[in-house]
Design a protein around this motif. Structure first.
Motif, mmCIF file in Angstrom:
data_model
loop_
_atom_site.group_PDB
_atom_site.id
_atom_site.type_symbol
_atom_site.label_atom_id
_atom_site.label_comp_id
_atom_site.label_asym_id
_atom_site.label_seq_id
_atom_site.Cartn_x
_atom_site.Cartn_y
_atom_site.Cartn_z
ATOM 1 N N VAL A 238 0.853 -1.181 0.000
ATOM 2 C CA VAL A 238 0.000 0.000 0.000
ATOM 3 C C VAL A 238 0.890 1.231 0.000
ATOM 4 O O VAL A 238 1.938 1.257 0.662
ATOM 5 C CB VAL A 238 -0.959 0.014 1.206
ATOM 6 N N ASN A 239 0.526 2.229 -0.808
ATOM 7 C CA ASN A 239 1.233 3.502 -0.865
ATOM 8 C C ASN A 239 0.239 4.626 -0.620
ATOM 9 O O ASN A 239 -0.865 4.621 -1.191
ATOM 10 C CB ASN A 239 1.895 3.702 -2.234
ATOM 11 N N TYR A 240 0.622 5.571 0.224
ATOM 12 C CA TYR A 240 -0.226 6.729 0.491
ATOM 13 C C TYR A 240 0.487 7.985 0.006
ATOM 14 O O TYR A 240 1.690 8.150 0.206
ATOM 15 C CB TYR A 240 -0.531 6.856 1.985
ATOM 16 N N PHE A 241 -0.258 8.882 -0.651
ATOM 17 C CA PHE A 241 0.297 10.111 -1.209
ATOM 18 C C PHE A 241 -0.404 11.302 -0.558
ATOM 19 O O PHE A 241 -1.620 11.486 -0.709
ATOM 20 C CB PHE A 241 0.100 10.143 -2.726
ATOM 21 N N SER A 242 0.368 12.105 0.158
ATOM 22 C CA SER A 242 -0.232 13.176 0.945
ATOM 23 C C SER A 242 -0.837 14.270 0.071
ATOM 24 O O SER A 242 -1.869 14.858 0.427
ATOM 25 C CB SER A 242 0.829 13.791 1.870
ATOM 26 N N ASN A 243 -0.212 14.575 -1.054
ATOM 27 C CA ASN A 243 -0.651 15.706 -1.859
ATOM 28 C C ASN A 243 -2.064 15.502 -2.400
ATOM 29 O O ASN A 243 -2.896 16.416 -2.359
ATOM 30 C CB ASN A 243 0.329 15.940 -3.010
ATOM 31 N N THR A 244 -2.338 14.307 -2.910
ATOM 32 C CA THR A 244 -3.644 14.026 -3.512
ATOM 33 C C THR A 244 -4.569 13.283 -2.550
ATOM 34 O O THR A 244 -5.694 12.942 -2.933
ATOM 35 C CB THR A 244 -3.474 13.156 -4.767
ATOM 36 N N ARG A 245 -4.060 13.039 -1.331
ATOM 37 C CA ARG A 245 -4.782 12.184 -0.397
ATOM 38 C C ARG A 245 -5.211 10.890 -1.087
ATOM 39 O O ARG A 245 -6.306 10.368 -0.880
ATOM 40 C CB ARG A 245 -5.996 12.914 0.181
ATOM 41 N N GLY A 246 -4.298 10.409 -1.900
ATOM 42 C CA GLY A 246 -4.586 9.214 -2.689
ATOM 43 C C GLY A 246 -3.825 8.010 -2.186
ATOM 44 O O GLY A 246 -2.965 8.099 -1.305
ATOM 45 N N TYR A 247 -4.128 6.878 -2.783
ATOM 46 C CA TYR A 247 -3.478 5.629 -2.385
ATOM 47 C C TYR A 247 -3.370 4.710 -3.588
ATOM 48 O O TYR A 247 -4.099 4.832 -4.576
ATOM 49 C CB TYR A 247 -4.276 4.940 -1.272
ATOM 50 N N ALA A 248 -2.420 3.792 -3.495
ATOM 51 C CA ALA A 248 -2.243 2.739 -4.496
ATOM 52 C C ALA A 248 -2.004 1.445 -3.745
ATOM 53 O O ALA A 248 -1.088 1.363 -2.924
ATOM 54 C CB ALA A 248 -1.072 3.059 -5.423
ATOM 55 N N THR A 249 -2.837 0.459 -3.996
ATOM 56 C CA THR A 249 -2.696 -0.841 -3.329
ATOM 57 C C THR A 249 -2.543 -1.925 -4.375
ATOM 58 O O THR A 249 -3.070 -1.814 -5.495
ATOM 59 C CB THR A 249 -3.928 -1.154 -2.465
ATOM 60 N N ASN A 250 -1.829 -2.985 -4.033
ATOM 61 C CA ASN A 250 -1.807 -4.160 -4.914
ATOM 62 C C ASN A 250 -1.432 -5.388 -4.109
ATOM 63 O O ASN A 250 -0.772 -5.292 -3.059
ATOM 64 C CB ASN A 250 -0.869 -3.929 -6.102
ATOM 65 N N ARG A 740 4.366 19.962 -2.977
ATOM 66 C CA ARG A 740 5.011 18.987 -2.100
ATOM 67 C C ARG A 740 4.146 17.732 -1.953
ATOM 68 O O ARG A 740 2.935 17.797 -1.777
ATOM 69 C CB ARG A 740 5.260 19.598 -0.733
ATOM 70 N N ASN A 741 4.808 16.570 -2.017
ATOM 71 C CA ASN A 741 4.099 15.311 -1.847
ATOM 72 C C ASN A 741 4.938 14.367 -1.001
ATOM 73 O O ASN A 741 6.119 14.159 -1.271
ATOM 74 C CB ASN A 741 3.805 14.648 -3.202
ATOM 75 N N VAL A 742 4.339 13.803 0.028
ATOM 76 C CA VAL A 742 4.993 12.803 0.876
ATOM 77 C C VAL A 742 4.366 11.449 0.580
ATOM 78 O O VAL A 742 3.137 11.308 0.580
ATOM 79 C CB VAL A 742 4.839 13.146 2.372
ATOM 80 N N ASN A 743 5.207 10.478 0.296
ATOM 81 C CA ASN A 743 4.756 9.137 -0.078
ATOM 82 C C ASN A 743 5.260 8.119 0.949
ATOM 83 O O ASN A 743 6.458 8.011 1.189
ATOM 84 C CB ASN A 743 5.261 8.789 -1.476
ATOM 85 N N LEU A 744 4.337 7.395 1.548
ATOM 86 C CA LEU A 744 4.666 6.307 2.467
ATOM 87 C C LEU A 744 4.249 4.994 1.828
ATOM 88 O O LEU A 744 3.089 4.824 1.431
ATOM 89 C CB LEU A 744 3.927 6.482 3.796
ATOM 90 N N GLY A 745 5.210 4.065 1.687
ATOM 91 C CA GLY A 745 4.925 2.772 1.074
ATOM 92 C C GLY A 745 5.309 1.619 1.985
ATOM 93 O O GLY A 745 6.369 1.634 2.618
ATOM 94 N N ILE A 746 4.439 0.604 2.033
ATOM 95 C CA ILE A 746 4.686 -0.593 2.846
ATOM 96 C C ILE A 746 4.418 -1.825 1.986
ATOM 97 O O ILE A 746 3.352 -1.928 1.361
ATOM 98 C CB ILE A 746 3.790 -0.630 4.098
ATOM 99 N N THR A 747 5.371 -2.754 1.949
ATOM 100 C CA THR A 747 5.203 -4.012 1.222
ATOM 101 C C THR A 747 5.502 -5.170 2.163
ATOM 102 O O THR A 747 6.556 -5.195 2.824
ATOM 103 C CB THR A 747 6.144 -4.083 0.010
ATOM 104 N N TYR A 748 4.583 -6.129 2.209
ATOM 105 C CA TYR A 748 4.737 -7.292 3.087
ATOM 106 C C TYR A 748 4.763 -8.548 2.214
ATOM 107 O O TYR A 748 3.874 -8.761 1.386
ATOM 108 C CB TYR A 748 3.591 -7.369 4.078
ATOM 109 N N THR A 749 5.806 -9.371 2.402
ATOM 110 C CA THR A 749 6.005 -10.548 1.563
ATOM 111 C C THR A 749 5.893 -11.821 2.391
ATOM 112 O O THR A 749 6.521 -11.943 3.453
ATOM 113 C CB THR A 749 7.384 -10.503 0.888
ATOM 114 N N LEU A 750 5.104 -12.762 1.910
ATOM 115 C CA LEU A 750 4.939 -14.059 2.576
ATOM 116 C C LEU A 750 5.782 -15.118 1.889
ATOM 117 O O LEU A 750 5.927 -15.097 0.663
ATOM 118 C CB LEU A 750 3.466 -14.482 2.530
#
Length: 750
Positions: A238-250, A740-750
């Motif tokens: 999951v990635n969160y983008f502060s500028n657009t208050r958007g997200y990208a998940t996969n 300005r845009n702050v992006n936080l991304g988290i990836t979890y692998t099994l």
């Protein structure tokens, strides 16, 4: 039917029975100590494994001659040709190197490491591009020197390679050409980065390999690999983008067992209007859903894989600054696009040769919605009464539910690519190939920009790689034929012979030179020949020219590269002469309040290059300083500058890589991209000011609940600089690019 079933069963049984166990060990060339967890990969088979902690590995492989690539962090990647079956206990020695691991280049025909390639090809991992804070794939590729993007807000971006774009740059995904009405400025890639492993860029004419539309270069997207033999894995991010208050998940899962392999991945992305430090850009919002799946089977003498990608995008088309909100549902006008990509890739292995067959089918369903005139009065009443903005958006949402698309086109493309890899004859590697496509464009909407038409392509090619002791030579020739049958208009045919000749050699100690001379051609597309209507996305009335001739170019590339344990230097220069360059020009007239643009032709010249260094002083291998400068100039023979030529830019990056206690693959970077003023503009363009963008980032991975978790945090345009990119389609309206845009991304692998 029974005979076919019996044949399939016999092939399957033959594949199982003919498998051989290939075992070996990876060691350090100097110390003779084992190298733990090295990667062993067969690019032709798209199969591999990982060595254990003792450097030992074992994998089931069929009979034949194959290329083997072995790599490990801190060592020079090794490529060698082996023949299976062979004796057990194969020893592979790697030499230490501060240079980053190499990957096999897939976009060129002989699938070599870049250090072995005659043609200079840029390759970047999608993981790296996302870690830099890129919101989209189109934005991410601009981190590659010599590559830019024509943008409409954040949602729409199309690649520009050394000043050439649209139908002059061919995009490949899943091994097949992507066709999605790419002639339009506001027609984006239509591809999500989820399930894409890396991107390769050929900068320059690649008509020899790919035919028409590769006159300016190729953007080659490599899908994620299947799981290694008898392994499986799953991951979610999951990635969160502060500028657009958007997200990208996969999320995705893949597995391989007994020759069969499969994978699937789904993603969802949503963004509201992007923000500058003055306002939000109305209707720059979008929503994208993407699904990818793959199925493969591999036996001793053959392999086959099928892939499918469905991408649905609902994209707002910004026109002016108006409603300010963080809603994600696009307003009118907007696009609703479904893009289906089916592909199959088969290889039949013989004793010392192989046959590759790649088939593709792309179905692009494009709908563009706009407000009808009978809505105008209601909108003015809303503005006069100063009604609540949220209510106003709801009215737009109701409109979009009942409004039929004004522009509705379906583009169906079937493509084929058959190549025979001949047995090596001494120093010669040779490939013979046949390529082609059948394409149908059909209109269903009330507005028609380009007519119904059918396009057929056919090409035949031959290319060889010749190995001498001090120089490698690659040469080839190709013939192409294109026929375009336009409904109620005309039928046009174009044909061209093209060739390429390249040399790679070490001219001094540690200095590698690559000199390539290549010609390319591009037949005029349907829009250039026969458009007659208002292009809503660009607010202009376009008129085609049925008498256009095809473009023909000749480009010279010189690439110099120096490497040692402390520094890498590169200088890539090019000169590109394009005969009968096709371009849009305003004629001073207006139709329905839109300026009229007509297609014209004139010879053009482009020149420039990319220059840079990568400093990694030994023994401080954890410290990296990278700097690159890129420049391109494009002019018509009448001394007018070409439109949509990117400004010169300089990028400086400091990167520190380290392992800290239980955190591994950690990094910190600071990047400053300086874009210079662009004053060399076409008569109907305006100049662009210079600006600087500062970006920072940090990331790493660690064990969480006995599995790996990777976390990245980055900030782009950290100083919230106000700027307008020269290739922004919103530039004529003075609309700023993203702040300005702050992006936080988290990836979890099994």
């Amino acid at each position: 039917m029974k005979k076919l079933l019996a044949l399939a069963i016999s092939l399957y049984c033959f594949g199982i029975n003919a498998q051989h166990t290939f075992t070996g060990k990876v060691i350090d060339n100097t110390t003779q100590q084992s190298i733990s967890f090295a990667t062993i990969y067969f690019p032709e088979l798209e199969n591999g494994t990982t060595a254990n902690e003792n450097g030992e590995f074992s994998i089931e492989i069929g009979s034949g001659a194959f290329k083997l690539v072995v790599s490990s962090i801190g060592y020079e990647t090794k490529s060698l040709q082996i023949k299976i079956p062979m004796s057990e206990g194969f020893i592979i020695a790697l030499s230490e190197s501060a240079i980053e691991m190499e990957e096999v280049i897939i976009s060129t025909p002989f699938h070599k490491l870049q250090s072995e390639n005659v043609m200079k090809v840029e390759q970047k991992k999608i993981k790296e591009l996302k870690a830099s804070g890129a919101v989209t794939l189109a934005e991410g590729i601009t981190n590659i020197a010599g590559v830019e993007s024509v943008t409409t807000g954040n949602s729409i971006g199309k690649p520009v390679i050394r000043g050439l774009s649209s139908n002059r740059v061919l995009v490949y995904t899943q091994g097949v050409r992507l066709e999605n009405q790419q002639y339009g400025d506001e027609h984006g890639l239509g591809i999500n980065d989820a399930g894409i492993e890396s991107v390769e860029v050929i900068k320059g004419p690649a008509s020899l390999l790919y035919g028409s539309d590769a006159l300016g270069g190729v953007l080659y997207l490599n899908p994620e690999r299947f799981a290694n033999a008898n392994e499986s894995s799953a991951d979610a991010s999951v990635n969160y983008f502060s500028n657009t208050r958007g997200y990208a998940t996969n999320a995705g899962y893949k597995a391989s067992k007994d020759g069969f392999k499969f994978l699937f991945r789904g993603s969802l992305t949503e963004h509201s209007d992007y923000e500058t430090n003055r306002y939000r850009v109305t209707n720059s919002r979008y929503r994208e859903q993407d699904f990818k799946a793959g199925l493969g089977y591999q036996a001793s003498k053959f392999k086959i894989e099928f892939r499918y990608n469905l991408n649905n995008a609902k994209i707002g088309l910004p026109e002016e600054i108006g409603i300010q909100s963080t809603n994600r549902a696009p307003l009118l006008p907007y696009q609703n696009i479904d893009n289906h990509i089916f592909s199959s890739k088969s290889t039949l292995f013989f004793e010392d040769s192989s046959l590759d067959v790649v088939l593709g089918y792309t179905y692009n369903n494009r709908k563009e919605f706009e407000e009808h005139h009978h809505h105008d009065e209601d909108e003015h009443e809303d503005e006069d009464d100063h009604e609540d903005e949220e209510d106003h958006e709801d009215e737009h949402d109701e409109d979009e539910e009942i409004t039929e698309p004004a522009l509705h086109m379906k583009l169906k493309t079937f493509s084929y690519n058959v190549k025979y890899n001949l047995p090596e004859l001494g120093r010669f590697e040779t490939i013979l190939g046949v390529q082609g496509m059948n394409q149908a464009n059909t209109n269903y909407g009330e507005e028609i920009l380009i007519p119904n038409a059918t396009t057929n392509d056919f090409g035949v090619l031959a290319t060889s790689h010749i190995h001498f002791e001090t120089v490698d030579v690659q040469l080839g020739a190709r013939y192409d034929y294109r026929n375009i049958a336009i409904e109620n208009n005309a039928e046009k045919s174009f044909n061209s012979f093209n060739g390429a000749l390249g040399f790679k050699t070490d001219i001094f100690n540690r200095v590698t030179a690559r000199l390539n001379l290549a010609s390319g051609f591009r037949a005029p597309n349907l829009a250039e020949l026969a458009s007659d209507g208002t292009h809503e996305g660009t607010n202009r009335y376009e008129i085609g020219n049925i008498n256009l001739d095809y473009e023909q170019n000749l480009q010279v590339d010189l690439a110099l590269e120096y490497k040692n344990e402390h520094v890498e230097l590169f200088a890539n220069g090019f000169y590109n002469k394009v005969n009968d360059y096709i371009y849009l020009n305003p004629n001073g007239e207006f139709i329905e309040d839109d300026p009229v643009f007509i297609y014209e032709q004139q010879d053009a010249t482009l020149y420039g290059g990319e220059f840079g260094l990568h400093l990694h002083p030994h023994p401080l291998d954890w410290l990296h300083f990278e700097s690159s400068f890129e420049t391109v100039t494009g002019k018509l023979d009448n001394d007018d500058y070409l439109p949509l030529i990117p400004a010169n830019s300089l990028t400086n990056t400091v990167r520190v890589e380290f392992d800290f206690k239980s955190v591994k693959d950690s990094y910190v970077f600071v990047k400053l991209r300086s874009t210079f003023a662009q004053n060399n503009t076409n008569p109907f363009e305006t100049a662009s000011d210079a600006y600087n963008l500062l970006s920072v980032g940090i990331g790493g991975s660690f064990e969480f609940l006995k599995n790996d978790m990777a976390v990245t945090l980055s900030a782009t345009n950290l100083l919230d600089t106000e700027y307008i990119h020269h290739l922004s389609r919103l530039k004529p309206d003075g609309i700023l690019n993203m702040g300005r845009n702050v992006n936080l991304g988290i990836t979890y692998t099994l």
